[in-house]
Design a protein around this motif. Structure first.
Motif, mmCIF file in Angstrom:
data_model
loop_
_atom_site.group_PDB
_atom_site.id
_atom_site.type_symbol
_atom_site.label_atom_id
_atom_site.label_comp_id
_atom_site.label_asym_id
_atom_site.label_seq_id
_atom_site.Cartn_x
_atom_site.Cartn_y
_atom_site.Cartn_z
ATOM 1 N N ARG A 362 0.817 -1.386 0.051
ATOM 2 C CA ARG A 362 -0.099 -0.056 0.204
ATOM 3 C C ARG A 362 0.713 1.287 -0.091
ATOM 4 O O ARG A 362 0.290 2.352 0.035
ATOM 5 C CB ARG A 362 -0.834 -0.112 1.282
ATOM 6 N N LYS A 363 1.990 1.078 -0.095
ATOM 7 C CA LYS A 363 3.124 2.306 -0.257
ATOM 8 C C LYS A 363 4.066 2.011 -1.115
ATOM 9 O O LYS A 363 4.705 0.894 -1.254
ATOM 10 C CB LYS A 363 3.798 2.208 1.004
ATOM 11 N N VAL A 364 4.250 2.944 -2.279
ATOM 12 C CA VAL A 364 5.086 2.559 -3.388
ATOM 13 C C VAL A 364 5.814 3.854 -3.786
ATOM 14 O O VAL A 364 5.327 4.918 -3.733
ATOM 15 C CB VAL A 364 4.227 2.198 -4.621
ATOM 16 N N LEU A 365 7.067 3.423 -4.361
ATOM 17 C CA LEU A 365 7.518 4.579 -5.278
ATOM 18 C C LEU A 365 6.988 4.954 -6.274
ATOM 19 O O LEU A 365 6.517 4.671 -6.987
ATOM 20 C CB LEU A 365 9.036 4.263 -5.386
ATOM 21 N N LEU A 366 7.436 6.431 -6.459
ATOM 22 C CA LEU A 366 7.009 7.062 -7.956
ATOM 23 C C LEU A 366 7.462 6.339 -9.012
ATOM 24 O O LEU A 366 8.362 6.069 -9.086
ATOM 25 C CB LEU A 366 7.541 8.585 -7.922
ATOM 26 N N GLY A 367 6.316 5.950 -9.814
ATOM 27 C CA GLY A 367 6.630 5.171 -11.002
ATOM 28 C C GLY A 367 6.828 3.712 -10.646
ATOM 29 O O GLY A 367 6.741 2.659 -11.323
ATOM 30 N N GLY A 368 6.501 3.291 -9.293
ATOM 31 C CA GLY A 368 6.262 1.903 -8.882
ATOM 32 C C GLY A 368 4.815 1.330 -9.247
ATOM 33 O O GLY A 368 4.096 1.812 -9.781
ATOM 34 N N GLN A 369 4.857 -0.239 -9.149
ATOM 35 C CA GLN A 369 3.734 -1.080 -9.520
ATOM 36 C C GLN A 369 2.990 -1.539 -8.185
ATOM 37 O O GLN A 369 3.792 -1.812 -7.118
ATOM 38 C CB GLN A 369 4.031 -1.896 -10.369
ATOM 39 N N VAL A 370 1.759 -1.648 -8.485
ATOM 40 C CA VAL A 370 1.047 -2.384 -7.202
ATOM 41 C C VAL A 370 0.179 -3.379 -7.885
ATOM 42 O O VAL A 370 -0.551 -3.210 -8.777
ATOM 43 C CB VAL A 370 -0.061 -1.107 -6.465
ATOM 44 N N ARG A 371 0.148 -4.598 -7.400
ATOM 45 C CA ARG A 371 -0.385 -5.714 -7.701
ATOM 46 C C ARG A 371 -1.702 -6.038 -6.807
ATOM 47 O O ARG A 371 -1.416 -6.051 -5.509
ATOM 48 C CB ARG A 371 0.312 -7.165 -7.786
ATOM 49 N N PHE A 372 -3.009 -5.928 -7.305
ATOM 50 C CA PHE A 372 -4.306 -6.060 -6.622
ATOM 51 C C PHE A 372 -4.760 -7.476 -6.797
ATOM 52 O O PHE A 372 -4.710 -8.048 -7.999
ATOM 53 C CB PHE A 372 -5.109 -4.905 -7.050
ATOM 54 N N SER A 373 -5.059 -8.294 -5.769
ATOM 55 C CA SER A 373 -5.656 -9.525 -5.825
ATOM 56 C C SER A 373 -7.105 -9.390 -5.288
ATOM 57 O O SER A 373 -7.576 -9.035 -4.471
ATOM 58 C CB SER A 373 -5.069 -10.430 -4.905
ATOM 59 N N ASP A 374 -7.996 -10.036 -6.286
ATOM 60 C CA ASP A 374 -9.515 -10.059 -5.749
ATOM 61 C C ASP A 374 -9.610 -11.127 -4.987
ATOM 62 O O ASP A 374 -9.216 -12.152 -4.906
ATOM 63 C CB ASP A 374 -10.183 -10.594 -7.359
ATOM 64 N N LEU A 375 -10.508 -10.700 -3.749
ATOM 65 C CA LEU A 375 -10.898 -11.636 -2.743
ATOM 66 C C LEU A 375 -12.193 -11.702 -2.607
ATOM 67 O O LEU A 375 -12.841 -12.177 -1.479
ATOM 68 C CB LEU A 375 -10.102 -11.362 -1.450
ATOM 69 N N SER A 376 -12.968 -11.456 -3.617
ATOM 70 C CA SER A 376 -14.574 -11.269 -3.750
ATOM 71 C C SER A 376 -15.165 -12.910 -3.447
ATOM 72 O O SER A 376 -14.837 -13.713 -3.900
ATOM 73 C CB SER A 376 -15.129 -10.699 -4.972
ATOM 74 N N GLY A 377 -16.131 -12.526 -2.490
ATOM 75 C CA GLY A 377 -17.175 -13.940 -2.472
ATOM 76 C C GLY A 377 -18.249 -13.881 -3.538
ATOM 77 O O GLY A 377 -18.384 -13.034 -4.184
ATOM 78 N N GLY A 378 -18.397 -14.998 -3.638
ATOM 79 C CA GLY A 378 -19.848 -15.316 -4.473
ATOM 80 C C GLY A 378 -19.304 -15.791 -5.980
ATOM 81 O O GLY A 378 -20.201 -15.594 -6.895
ATOM 82 N N PHE A 379 -18.244 -15.973 -6.073
ATOM 83 C CA PHE A 379 -17.639 -16.449 -7.523
ATOM 84 C C PHE A 379 -18.249 -15.406 -8.560
ATOM 85 O O PHE A 379 -18.752 -15.773 -9.585
ATOM 86 C CB PHE A 379 -18.089 -17.762 -7.789
ATOM 87 N N PRO A 380 -17.603 -14.341 -8.648
ATOM 88 C CA PRO A 380 -17.886 -13.371 -9.808
ATOM 89 C C PRO A 380 -17.044 -13.724 -10.893
ATOM 90 O O PRO A 380 -16.280 -14.248 -11.120
ATOM 91 C CB PRO A 380 -17.311 -11.746 -9.354
ATOM 92 N N THR A 381 -17.897 -13.130 -11.717
ATOM 93 C CA THR A 381 -17.488 -13.634 -13.417
ATOM 94 C C THR A 381 -17.142 -12.095 -14.082
ATOM 95 O O THR A 381 -16.621 -12.228 -15.353
ATOM 96 C CB THR A 381 -18.423 -14.231 -14.215
ATOM 97 N N LYS A 382 -17.155 -11.147 -13.304
ATOM 98 C CA LYS A 382 -16.901 -9.981 -13.838
ATOM 99 C C LYS A 382 -16.378 -8.684 -13.008
ATOM 100 O O LYS A 382 -16.844 -8.689 -11.802
ATOM 101 C CB LYS A 382 -18.127 -9.210 -15.129
ATOM 102 N N TRP A 383 -15.309 -8.129 -13.222
ATOM 103 C CA TRP A 383 -14.649 -7.146 -12.375
ATOM 104 C C TRP A 383 -14.534 -6.057 -13.048
ATOM 105 O O TRP A 383 -14.065 -5.676 -14.124
ATOM 106 C CB TRP A 383 -13.251 -7.731 -11.975
ATOM 107 N N GLU A 384 -14.807 -4.947 -12.220
ATOM 108 C CA GLU A 384 -14.793 -3.512 -12.699
ATOM 109 C C GLU A 384 -13.963 -2.714 -11.619
ATOM 110 O O GLU A 384 -14.540 -2.220 -10.669
ATOM 111 C CB GLU A 384 -16.252 -2.925 -12.710
ATOM 112 N N TRP A 385 -12.777 -2.474 -12.070
ATOM 113 C CA TRP A 385 -12.053 -1.715 -11.150
ATOM 114 C C TRP A 385 -11.643 -0.378 -11.485
ATOM 115 O O TRP A 385 -11.630 0.107 -12.814
ATOM 116 C CB TRP A 385 -10.438 -2.231 -11.067
#
Length: 789
Positions: A362-385
């Motif tokens: 949750r803390k990154v350098l300028l120009g750095g990358q963050v990897r997000f992991s979906d933890l949603s319940g209910g087995f979604p088939t579509k994600w809108e970030w």
């Protein structure tokens, strides 16, 4: 045969740890397993912090239950059993049958539900129904139905496993999302711990993200328990011939699951220690066998408790206070709590999804990358970030990676959809913080009083050559901001001595290792640089650090790493690094490789907590770096200088064939420093300096290419290599190989009759590590460091 006694010093340290059992008492593998997590997450709080939160939560639960006259609801935890085999048919050997898995889960439920008519029942007044049940997952992480509910069979292509490979290789490649599954690995756990004793299993304590200093994301890839396949199941429920006697009724998993849910050993891991459960009587130590009526610490011991080390047939009780702890953990530990809504056992009606996610940082350098992991319940088939301040600003991937190119604190929003409907938006404000500094940085753990510590109980130095013949010392850098490049380092030496009569060409090897060794100790070598001892002697005399620029960029891959020095004993030279005073270091970051080649933290092996005075020069941008084909040459000989890191290079120094380009040739007649300046790209450091030392002697006119040199190729190698030695010297020649302790392991006698001597060398039977190839001719000695993989 007894289950493994947990070392006291482990469980009083932190609330994110590992517990273990073995067949023989008095041994402790948990110390090593726990330190793996501490090395990776040194900011973790103490177990006292965890206990304080647990006790407060237990009080809150009791008040809530009393005021509303509620009863605890039965909660269900989904299980996946990773059966790790070596290609055996299903139901044979390590590839245990589904029936054996079913027998084990039945036993687990009998014990945690205190089921009447089963061995898990007791009539003790303080005995408790934990009101937790364990179900076999029926869908995998992709939402597909499983052929064998609750079972994931995995061919590990090897007969057995040790704890290092389990946590470093097996778990990360096989784990299922621990927010949705209780991961259990059943393996051939063929490891004898220090002092003897065979491991039965070990577990990872729950994490608590709301404590000061504890990150929300603790090690997901290792969360769960490991059980030896010979102690997994219940021999009373079927014919399972691989199970070992005494521990064949399924209580190893009951015990380790207790740790996974936050329980301590009943003896409090000390003589009459505290397990923080008032209704478990204190006892002096772990029990063995079934010593009913055993008395210690002023009273009868509860040897039947699942958190003791009694035989399986002896165990039959969790207590009311142990239940309170477990129920509190299920509320305050995010990963344990999320299991309650996993919906992977097929016991709930499918509903519209509930969005949830986490980021790798949750803390990154300028120009750095963050990897997000979906933890949603209910087995979604579509994600809108939606990513405020990020690129891309929106995504429909399940697990996107986002780059942040502007500083600030930014919001992240996720909406998920399945066939039933759409989730409510999950909005987390100021979720990602992007720092506006540190793209190029100098990082050190050193803070305190500069000190040179003598070897405890011996001669020599703690962080240098000593009577224990330590092979190397290192400083651990956790790299929490995920820097990619290491250009160099500064090391402060407090001692530097040249052996009497030693050649003036002695070197000290500065080494960079990755942090992926056992317990996050030094692993593979990422880079090395030989520093002439004469440089360190001069730096010590002038009370300044020794600055090292590596021959080329050392890739860190955003992961932890170590910087240190190897300690050869062949030449008789002595160096020692400066450390802080004992006890001044906040975290145990100093490591030492013993004579056997094992890496141990000072804090674990010596009870000393210091940091080395080492500074890393790191960055997200490259730096100019320089290498020389030789550091020591004769007058008039040539040397090739190579630069990397930029697109345009400009050189200064005497005797150069050109001043432009990434590679130049120099022919100095005296010791000379060469400076290369780089441009054309955005750099952290635009200049680098290399010094070439010229031996005293007569200049050989018009003979620049007769270079006196020892080379070994390939290097590193699998042990099969070729030694080449170019020199006008002729006569009897001795080719030898020494290990880091100076012990000669190879010796060959030859006659050198030409300018170039070449000889094959086979070290394939030697263990992996660093060695020195040595050529002796006349009264001169030439050495080359080699790495055997």
């Amino acid at each position: 045969m007894f289950r493994l006694l947990l070392c006291l010093s482990v469980v009083v340290i932190l609330g994110q740890s590992v517990q273990a059992q073995t067949l023989k008492s008095g041994q402790c593998a948990t110390m090593e397993m726990d330190s793996a997590l501490r090395a990776r997450f040194p900011q973790l709080g103490t177990l006292n912090d965890f206990e304080r939160e647990l006790q407060l939560k237990m009080i809150e639960i009791k008040k809530r239950m009393a005021s509303s006259r509620q009863t605890a609801t039965v909660i269900t935890i989904p299980v996946v059993v990773h059966i790790v085999h070596n290609g055996e048919p299903v139901g044979s050997g390590r590839n245990i049958s589904a029936a054996q898995v079913q027998a084990q889960l039945e036993t687990l439920n009998e014990d945690y539900r205190r089921k009447a008519g089963t061995p898990g029942f007791n009539s003790n007044a303080v005995g408790a129904d934990i009101e937790i049940e364990f179900c076999s997952a029926v869908v995998n992480p992709q939402g597909q139905n499983m052929a064998e509910p609750g079972i994931d069979r995995y061919n590990g292509n090897r007969a057995n496993w040790n704890t290092s490979d389990i946590d470093g290789v097996l778990k990360p490649s096989t784990y299922w999302n621990p927010d949705k599954y209780y991961n259990i690995w059943v393996v051939d756990l063929n490891e004898v711990v220090a002092g003897g004793g065979q491991l039965l299993g070990y577990a990872q304590f729950p994490s608590q993200s709301n404590l000061p200093g504890i990150p929300a994301a603790s090690p997901a890839s290792t969360d769960g328990v490991v059980i030896d396949y010979r102690s997994f199941g219940n021999a009373s429920k079927g014919n399972f011939p691989t199970m070992r006697p005494t521990y064949n009724l399924g209580r190893t998993l009951t015990h380790e699951t207790g740790h996974w849910l936050g329980l301590r050993h009943i003896w409090g891991d000390a003589n009459c220690g505290d397990d923080f459960c008032a209704d478990t009587p204190p006892q002096a130590s772990a029990s063995s066998g079934c010593p009913t009526g055993r008395v210690s610490c002023g009273g009868a011991n509860m040897v039947q408790n699942y958190m003791d080390y009694s035989n399986d047939a002896c165990m039959n009780i969790f207590t009311l206070n142990q239940k309170d702890r477990i129920r509190a953990v299920m509320e305050i530990s995010p990963r344990r709590n999320s299991l309650l809504t996993a919906n992977v056992c097929g016991t709930q009606v499918v509903t519209r999804p509930t969005s949830n996610f986490q980021a790798n940082t949750r803390k990154v350098l300028l120009g750095g990358q963050v990897r997000f992991s979906d933890l949603s319940g209910g087995f979604p088939t579509k994600w809108e970030w939606t990513f405020e301040g990020g690129t891309p600003s929106t995504s429909t991937e399940q697990n996107p990676t986002v780059t942040y190119a502007q500083p600030g604190k930014f919001k992240v929003t996720l909406v998920t959809t399945n066939a039933v409907g759409q989730s409510d938006p999950l909005v987390r404000t100021e979720y990602v913080e992007v720092l506006n500094q540190g793209l190029c940085a100098e990082i050190t753990n050193f803070s305190g009083t500069p000190t040179v510590i003598r070897e405890p109980g011996g001669t020599g130095y703690l962080a240098g050559q000593n009577s224990k013949k330590a092979q190397a010392v290192s400083e651990f850098f956790d790299n929490t901001l995920s820097y990619n490049n290491l250009a160099g380092a500064s090391l402060k030496f407090g001692v530097a001595k040249a052996a009497k009569g030693a050649a003036t060409e002695s070197v000290v090897t500065v080494t960079v290792w990755n942090g992926r060794g056992f317990q996050n100790g030094p692993g593979a070598i990422l880079g090395q640089k030989d520093v002439p001892l004469r440089v360190i002697l001069d730096d010590v005399a002038n009370n300044r650090p020794t600055t090292v620029t590596f021959d080329r960029n050392v890739p860190l891959f955003g992961l932890s790493y170590h910087i240190g020095i190897t300690l050869p004993y062949a030449a008789g030279d002595t160096v020692a690094l400066v450390t802080s005073k004992n006890g001044e270091s906040l975290f145990a970051t100093a490591w030492r490789q013993n004579q056997k080649g094992d890496w141990l933290r000072y804090a674990d092996s010596l009870g000393i907590n210091v940091s080395h005075n080492i500074t890393a020069r790191i960055g997200m941008k490259p730096s100019v770096q320089v290498a020389s084909s030789s550091v020591f040459i004769d007058p008039g000989q040539t040397v090739t200088l190579s630069a990397t890191g930029a697109s345009v290079f400009n050189w200064t120094g005497t005797g150069l064939n050109t001043t432009l380009g990434p590679q130049v040739v120099a022919q100095p007649t005296q010791t000379t420093s060469y400076t290369v300046s780089g441009s054309g790209v955005d750099l952290c450091t635009a200049q680098a300096v290399v010094q070439v030392y010229v031996r005293a002697g007569t200049v050989t006119a018009n003979n620049p290419l007769v270079e006196q040199a020892l080379s070994v190729t390939p290097n590193p190698s699998d042990g099969q290599m070729t030694v080449s030695f170019s020199s006008p010297l002729k006569g009897a020649l001795v080719l030898a190989v020494r290990n880091l302790n100076g012990v000669e392991i190879v010796r060959q006698a030859h006659q050198k009759t030409a300018d170039t001597f070449e000889q094959s060398l086979n070290l394939q039977s030697a263990s992996g590590g660093v060695y020195f190839v040595e050529v002796r001719i006349g009264d001169q000695v030439f050495r080359k460091r080699v790495v055997k993989n």
